[in-house]
Design a protein around this motif. Structure first.
Motif, PDB file in Angstrom:
ATOM      1  N   GLN A  15      89.837  -1.236  35.387  1.00 27.55           N
ATOM      2  CA  GLN A  15      91.043  -1.882  34.829  1.00 27.55           C
ATOM      3  C   GLN A  15      92.240  -0.951  34.648  1.00 27.55           C
ATOM      4  N   LEU A  16      92.039   0.364  34.725  1.00 28.33           N
ATOM      5  CA  LEU A  16      93.201   1.265  34.662  1.00 28.33           C
ATOM      6  C   LEU A  16      93.770   1.556  36.050  1.00 28.33           C
ATOM      7  N   LEU A  17      93.004   1.208  37.080  1.00 27.95           N
ATOM      8  CA  LEU A  17      93.475   1.409  38.457  1.00 27.95           C
ATOM      9  C   LEU A  17      94.168   0.133  38.927  1.00 27.95           C
ATOM     10  N   THR A  18      95.338  -0.123  38.344  1.00 28.52           N
ATOM     11  CA  THR A  18      96.029  -1.373  38.660  1.00 28.52           C
ATOM     12  C   THR A  18      97.484  -1.123  39.010  1.00 28.52           C
ATOM     13  N   GLY A  19      98.071  -2.095  39.673  1.00 27.18           N
ATOM     14  CA  GLY A  19      99.496  -2.048  39.983  1.00 27.18           C
ATOM     15  C   GLY A  19      99.765  -1.792  41.457  1.00 27.18           C
ATOM     16  N   ILE A  20     101.009  -1.970  41.816  1.00 30.11           N
ATOM     17  CA  ILE A  20     101.425  -1.799  43.209  1.00 30.11           C
ATOM     18  C   ILE A  20     101.794  -0.335  43.442  1.00 30.11           C
ATOM     19  N   ARG A  21     101.192   0.280  44.437  1.00 27.96           N
ATOM     20  CA  ARG A  21     101.536   1.662  44.807  1.00 27.96           C
ATOM     21  C   ARG A  21     102.783   1.701  45.671  1.00 27.96           C
ATOM     22  N   LYS A  22     102.873   0.755  46.605  1.00 31.29           N
ATOM     23  CA  LYS A  22     103.934   0.860  47.599  1.00 31.29           C
ATOM     24  C   LYS A  22     104.178  -0.485  48.282  1.00 31.29           C
ATOM     25  N   ASP A  35      90.986  10.498  41.450  1.00 31.19           N
ATOM     26  CA  ASP A  35      90.269  11.764  41.219  1.00 31.19           C
ATOM     27  C   ASP A  35      89.197  11.607  40.142  1.00 31.19           C
ATOM     28  N   GLU A  36      89.545  10.903  39.073  1.00 35.58           N
ATOM     29  CA  GLU A  36      88.561  10.680  37.996  1.00 35.58           C
ATOM     30  C   GLU A  36      87.390   9.840  38.488  1.00 35.58           C
ATOM     31  N   LEU A  37      87.693   8.862  39.344  1.00 35.64           N
ATOM     32  CA  LEU A  37      86.633   8.019  39.888  1.00 35.64           C
ATOM     33  C   LEU A  37      85.703   8.851  40.781  1.00 35.64           C
ATOM     34  N   ALA A  38      86.296   9.678  41.642  1.00 33.40           N
ATOM     35  CA  ALA A  38      85.501  10.537  42.528  1.00 33.40           C
ATOM     36  C   ALA A  38      84.614  11.473  41.709  1.00 33.40           C
ATOM     37  N   ALA A  39      85.179  12.004  40.606  1.00 35.38           N
ATOM     38  CA  ALA A  39      84.404  12.900  39.728  1.00 35.38           C
ATOM     39  C   ALA A  39      83.234  12.156  39.093  1.00 35.38           C
ATOM     40  N   ALA A  40      83.466  10.898  38.721  1.00 31.32           N
ATOM     41  CA  ALA A  40      82.399  10.089  38.107  1.00 31.32           C
ATOM     42  C   ALA A  40      81.256   9.840  39.097  1.00 31.32           C
ATOM     43  N   VAL A  41      81.607   9.652  40.381  1.00 29.38           N
ATOM     44  CA  VAL A  41      80.576   9.450  41.413  1.00 29.38           C
ATOM     45  C   VAL A  41      79.774  10.744  41.608  1.00 29.38           C
ATOM     46  N   GLY A  93      79.735 -16.386  34.913  1.00 30.72           N
ATOM     47  CA  GLY A  93      78.895 -17.588  34.912  1.00 30.72           C
ATOM     48  C   GLY A  93      77.774 -17.527  33.880  1.00 30.72           C
ATOM     49  N   GLY A  94      77.552 -16.336  33.288  1.00 26.92           N
ATOM     50  CA  GLY A  94      76.519 -16.190  32.253  1.00 26.92           C
ATOM     51  C   GLY A  94      75.104 -16.134  32.793  1.00 26.92           C
ATOM     52  N   ASN A  95      74.955 -16.066  34.140  1.00 28.12           N
ATOM     53  CA  ASN A  95      73.595 -16.094  34.706  1.00 28.12           C
ATOM     54  C   ASN A  95      73.092 -14.711  35.134  1.00 28.12           C
ATOM     55  N   VAL A  96      73.927 -13.659  34.944  1.00 28.42           N
ATOM     56  CA  VAL A  96      73.505 -12.291  35.295  1.00 28.42           C
ATOM     57  C   VAL A  96      73.837 -11.354  34.132  1.00 28.42           C
ATOM     58  N   THR A  97      72.861 -10.518  33.748  1.00 30.10           N
ATOM     59  CA  THR A  97      73.120  -9.499  32.721  1.00 30.10           C
ATOM     60  C   THR A  97      72.626  -8.147  33.249  1.00 30.10           C
ATOM     61  N   ALA A  98      73.202  -7.078  32.724  1.00 36.43           N
ATOM     62  CA  ALA A  98      72.763  -5.731  33.098  1.00 36.43           C
ATOM     63  C   ALA A  98      73.003  -4.799  31.925  1.00 36.43           C
ATOM     64  N   ARG A  99      72.198  -3.724  31.888  1.00 34.91           N
ATOM     65  CA  ARG A  99      72.388  -2.702  30.848  1.00 34.91           C
ATOM     66  C   ARG A  99      72.602  -1.350  31.510  1.00 34.91           C
ATOM     67  N   PRO A 100      73.868  -1.018  31.805  1.00 38.10           N
ATOM     68  CA  PRO A 100      74.128   0.279  32.445  1.00 38.10           C
ATOM     69  C   PRO A 100      73.848   1.444  31.502  1.00 38.10           C
ATOM     70  N   ALA A 101      73.476   2.590  32.098  1.00 38.85           N
ATOM     71  CA  ALA A 101      73.250   3.805  31.307  1.00 38.85           C
ATOM     72  C   ALA A 101      74.559   4.264  30.684  1.00 38.85           C
ATOM     73  N   ARG A 102      75.649   4.116  31.436  1.00 38.20           N
ATOM     74  CA  ARG A 102      76.967   4.419  30.860  1.00 38.20           C
ATOM     75  C   ARG A 102      78.058   3.685  31.637  1.00 38.20           C
ATOM     76  N   GLU A 103      79.205   3.525  30.967  1.00 35.32           N
ATOM     77  CA  GLU A 103      80.359   2.894  31.596  1.00 35.32           C
ATOM     78  C   GLU A 103      81.478   3.916  31.703  1.00 35.32           C
ATOM     79  N   VAL A 104      82.196   3.884  32.817  1.00 36.21           N
ATOM     80  CA  VAL A 104      83.318   4.797  33.021  1.00 36.21           C
ATOM     81  C   VAL A 104      84.540   3.959  33.395  1.00 36.21           C
ATOM     82  N   THR A 105      85.689   4.283  32.779  1.00 33.21           N
ATOM     83  CA  THR A 105      86.940   3.590  33.105  1.00 33.21           C
ATOM     84  C   THR A 105      87.933   4.626  33.617  1.00 33.21           C
ATOM     85  N   PRO A 106      87.841   4.990  34.904  1.00 31.21           N
ATOM     86  CA  PRO A 106      88.703   6.056  35.418  1.00 31.21           C
ATOM     87  C   PRO A 106      90.171   5.658  35.452  1.00 31.21           C
ATOM     88  N   ALA A 107      91.047   6.643  35.197  1.00 33.71           N
ATOM     89  CA  ALA A 107      92.490   6.374  35.198  1.00 33.71           C
ATOM     90  C   ALA A 107      93.134   6.823  36.507  1.00 33.71           C
TER      91      ALA A 107
END
Length: 439
Positions: free
Chosen positions: A72-79, A33-39, A16-30
């Motif tokens: 965006q890398l955590l996509t698709g049907i598992r089961k 496990d990578e997501l848990a490590a990032a947390v 909507g263009g009404n919210v902006t943010a400046r994160p310290a860093r961005e992570v795109t886990p694949a």
């Protein structure tokens, strides 16, 4: 339109263009496990963490100055489990990809919202819904969830496993952990017949209970400054499929509903005095039509005209009165409103912070064209909605805080107690959650 909201030089922007943010860093886990490590890494660095989908929320629910997780890398049907009639999908899967993939497998969700750009986790975490007499929001169709909690561990929950977490995390606002996978109930692919037709606003209000009772899915759009609405009734059909023809679909859904509507809004923004005339023309532009198709082609439609939105759930019994008050307010205010008001319903559900938790609900959504001042309209509309103990959509503009929510959600304390247990250090906190859930 890119479905993912983003920005230049490290600035994140919502759709909507009404919210902006400046994160310290961005992570795109694949992987999870990578997501848990990032947390865990964020905790070591003393940074807060937020996951963001396609940025379709109008609130700052996904904004952070810490670590921004992009799924965006955590996509698709598992089961797909045809015995249990469930499908398990990765959290970053866009709804449109899920809908198309399910249809290929001869399956469908029971109900869905009116757009499908969002990720499954973004849509469910904010309580995205369509309209339904008996079938509820997308989150109400969840059978199990997997989430990474603040200490980096992976927790699964369902009605049998961690049921207290399951009760809350289906609409978790990103406050309890980062959802990594969702298991939805599905059913064999079915057909819906949509009947769309104009109807006078006064008649819709007079007959609202009947229109709601006689249709599986009833919704309507009222055009302020006019006495006109467009109604839509969706009901299951034995077939045959009779989709809208390609040319007709392009003309009505793209040219009129998006192209001409965009130009009309540009004119209205430049010359507000023209808005009532434009509204009268807009409200008559779409003629009646009936078509039969698979669910996602009936429930959802493209929305390319950018806007800002506020939506409240009021008790279903109060909706007609609230709409009469809204009309009276618009008429006496001198406001110029070029976007229609959308009205939908949902049955009561058992999700702790669902807008329909424990009560049959009706949704009233007010919109303003992006770039037009919306504060006065939204403030006056919000006064009406809150007088009816309305509950705002978690992903749409509102000014409510924890003190208000503790009054309109009987189980509010249950949610905050669970958050204290799962995220004692507030790893997933941001300004929005501090306001709506309390410190």
């Amino acid at each position: 339109m890119s479905s993912t909201a983003s920005g230049k030089n490290g600035t994140w922007r919502n759709w909507g263009g009404n919210v902006t943010a400046r994160p310290a860093r961005e992570v795109t886990p694949a992987s999870v496990d990578e997501l848990a490590a990032a947390v865990r890494q964020a905790a070591e660095d003393g940074l807060r963490v937020k996951a963001v989908g396609t940025g379709h929320s109008f609130t700052s629910i996904a904004a952070t100055d810490g670590v921004l997780i992009r799924p965006q890398l955590l996509t698709g049907i598992r089961k797909i489990d045809r015995d249990a009639m469930t499908v398990t999908v990765e959290a970053g899967t866009p709804l449109k990809r899920l809908n198309v993939a399910l249809a290929r497998e001869g399956l469908s969700l029971t109900n869905m919202g009116d757009i499908m750009e969002q990720t499954v986790s973004g849509a469910t975490s904010t309580g995205t819904h369509g309209t339904g007499r008996d079938s509820a929001s997308i989150a109400a169709q969840i059978k199990a969830l997997e989430l990474v909690t603040a200490d980096g561990s992976v927790l699964t929950c369902s009605e049998k496993e961690n049921p207290d977490v399951f009760a809350a995390a289906r609409i978790g606002l990103g406050a309890l952990g980062i959802v990594t996978a969702i298991t939805f109930a599905v059913e064999p692919l079915f057909l819906l017949t949509a009947r769309e037709e104009p109807m006078p606003f006064d008649r819709v209000l007079a007959d609202f209970d009947e229109l709601w009772a006689e249709n599986e899915h009833f919704e309507f759009y009222w055009f302020p400054h006019t006495g006109n609405t467009n109604t839509k009734r969706n009901n299951r059909s034995a077939g045959p499929a009779r989709p809208v023809g390609q040319v007709k679909a392009w003309f009505e859904d793209e040219f009129l509903s998006n192209g001409v509507f965009q130009v009309a809004n540009w004119v209205g923004r430049a010359v507000p005095a023209t808005v009532p005339s434009i509204a009268r023309i807009s409200s008559r532009a779409l003629s009646a039509r009936t078509y039969t198709d698979i669910p996602y082609r009936v429930y959802t439609s493209p929305r390319r005209v950018r806007f800002v939105e506020m939506e409240y759930a009021v008790p279903r019994a109060a909706v007609v009165e609230a709409l009469r008050e809204l009309r009276a307010m618009v008429d006496r205010s001198g406001l110029r409103v070029s976007f229609p008001v959308e009205v939908r319903t949902a049955p009561a559900d058992d999700i702790t912070l669902s807008t329909a938790s424990g009560r049959d609900s009706a949704y009233i959504a007010v919109h303003m064209f992006r770039g037009t001042p919306y504060q006065r309209y939204f403030t006056q509309a919000e006064r009406i909605f809150t007088a009816h103990e309305g509950r705002p959509h978690w992903g749409k503009v509102h000014t409510r805080d924890a003190e208000y929510f503790s009054r309109v959600y009987p189980r509010f304390g249950e949610f905050t107690a669970l958050r204290d247990r799962l995220d004692p250090e507030r790893r997933f906190q941001n300004d929005y959650l501090r306001r709506v859930l309390g410190a």
